[in-house]
Design a protein around this motif. Structure first.
Motif, PDB file in Angstrom:
ATOM      1  N   ASN A 108       9.747   8.560  -8.128  1.00 44.12           N
ATOM      2  CA  ASN A 108      10.868   8.574  -7.674  1.00 44.12           C
ATOM      3  C   ASN A 108      12.242   8.391  -9.184  1.00 44.12           C
ATOM      4  N   GLU A 109      12.083   6.548  -9.755  1.00 39.30           N
ATOM      5  CA  GLU A 109      12.578   6.809 -10.867  1.00 39.30           C
ATOM      6  C   GLU A 109      12.846   7.724 -11.916  1.00 39.30           C
ATOM      7  N   VAL A 121      -6.588  -6.495   1.323  1.00 41.58           N
ATOM      8  CA  VAL A 121      -6.778  -5.544   1.199  1.00 41.58           C
ATOM      9  C   VAL A 121      -5.869  -4.119   1.052  1.00 41.58           C
ATOM     10  N   THR A 122      -5.895  -4.714   2.444  1.00 43.99           N
ATOM     11  CA  THR A 122      -4.783  -2.932   2.893  1.00 43.99           C
ATOM     12  C   THR A 122      -2.920  -3.634   2.516  1.00 43.99           C
ATOM     13  N   LEU A 123      -2.966  -4.710   2.363  1.00 50.79           N
ATOM     14  CA  LEU A 123      -1.961  -4.771   2.040  1.00 50.79           C
ATOM     15  C   LEU A 123      -1.392  -4.679   0.351  1.00 50.79           C
ATOM     16  N   TYR A 124      -2.261  -5.381  -0.366  1.00 51.44           N
ATOM     17  CA  TYR A 124      -2.332  -5.083  -2.035  1.00 51.44           C
ATOM     18  C   TYR A 124      -2.335  -3.429  -1.959  1.00 51.44           C
ATOM     19  N   ASP A 125      -3.127  -2.327  -1.205  1.00 48.72           N
ATOM     20  CA  ASP A 125      -3.156  -0.899  -1.649  1.00 48.72           C
ATOM     21  C   ASP A 125      -2.177  -0.354  -0.712  1.00 48.72           C
ATOM     22  N   SER A 126      -0.810  -1.341  -0.513  1.00 54.64           N
ATOM     23  CA  SER A 126       0.352  -0.783  -0.273  1.00 54.64           C
ATOM     24  C   SER A 126       1.347  -0.471  -0.571  1.00 54.64           C
ATOM     25  N   GLU A 181       3.602   1.805  -2.994  1.00 47.66           N
ATOM     26  CA  GLU A 181       4.907   2.052  -3.049  1.00 47.66           C
ATOM     27  C   GLU A 181       5.519   1.511  -4.066  1.00 47.66           C
ATOM     28  N   ARG A 182       4.696   1.218  -5.469  1.00 51.11           N
ATOM     29  CA  ARG A 182       5.286   0.907  -6.596  1.00 51.11           C
ATOM     30  C   ARG A 182       4.962   2.114  -7.359  1.00 51.11           C
ATOM     31  N   GLU A 183       4.101   3.433  -6.731  1.00 51.79           N
ATOM     32  CA  GLU A 183       3.904   4.509  -7.847  1.00 51.79           C
ATOM     33  C   GLU A 183       4.992   4.857  -7.040  1.00 51.79           C
TER      34      GLU A 183
END
Length: 181
Positions: free
Chosen positions: A34-35, A18-23, A27-29
């Protein structure tokens, strides 16, 4: 000393996943944000909004068409509406006259109706996002012709500025006739 790796039980993996998917989602957002910022940095509309927010009307192609002065219990407001080649702009001047709390910017929306069902693109720049008592600041918004386009042709737009507590501070009608050819 470091504890050696050990095998995890099935129940111990779930929180890690769960923590990995949240991270990964965060990161994607951030990458998408940034783009968007990179695109905005190079857009003419954002450059014009920056100039207007910094008081450099003379360096833009805009012509002042209308000015309104408003006053309420906690804010003096001046709104200038501008016409431009293929664009329209609004500059909102705010002066915090309230005694205690600073005024803070929350959000701005440009819509084709007051129900906000059709949000339109625009460039926004601020001189400052927070105004303490007695302080003034400018919010500049620039919209190009495409923001005014609809299936029926060009439509008028409504600009709304909201303060931190969610209350609407300013509403401005942006007439499609402001767009010069």
């Amino acid at each position: 000393m470091l504890e050696p790796f050990r095998d995890l039980d099935d129940g111990e993996w779930a929180p890690l996943v769960v923590t990995l998917y949240d991270s990964l989602q965060r990161e994607r957002e951030l990458r998408e944000e940034n783009e968007r910022f990179k695109k905005e940095e190079n857009s003419a509309d954002h450059a014009f909004a920056t100039l207007l927010a910094n008081g450099h009307l003379d360096k833009t192609p805009f012509r002042r068409k209308q000015t309104a002065l408003l006053k309420n219990a906690d804010m003096d407001i001046k709104v200038d509406v501008f016409s431009g080649p293929g664009k329209a702009a609004v500059v909102v001047y705010l002066t915090n006259t309230y005694n205690d709390e600073p005024w803070r910017f929350r959000d701005a929306r440009l819509t084709s109706d007051l129900n906000a069902s059709t949000v339109r693109p625009f460039a926004l720049r601020m001189e400052r996002a927070e105004l303490v008592r007695g302080q003034s600041g400018r919010i500049a918004v620039v919209a190009d012709r495409s923001a005014f386009e609809s299936k029926e042709g060009l439509v008028d737009l409504t600009l709304e500025i909201f303060r931190e507590d969610g209350l609407q501070q300013v509403v401005v009608l942006v007439d499609h006739a402001l767009i010069r050819q």
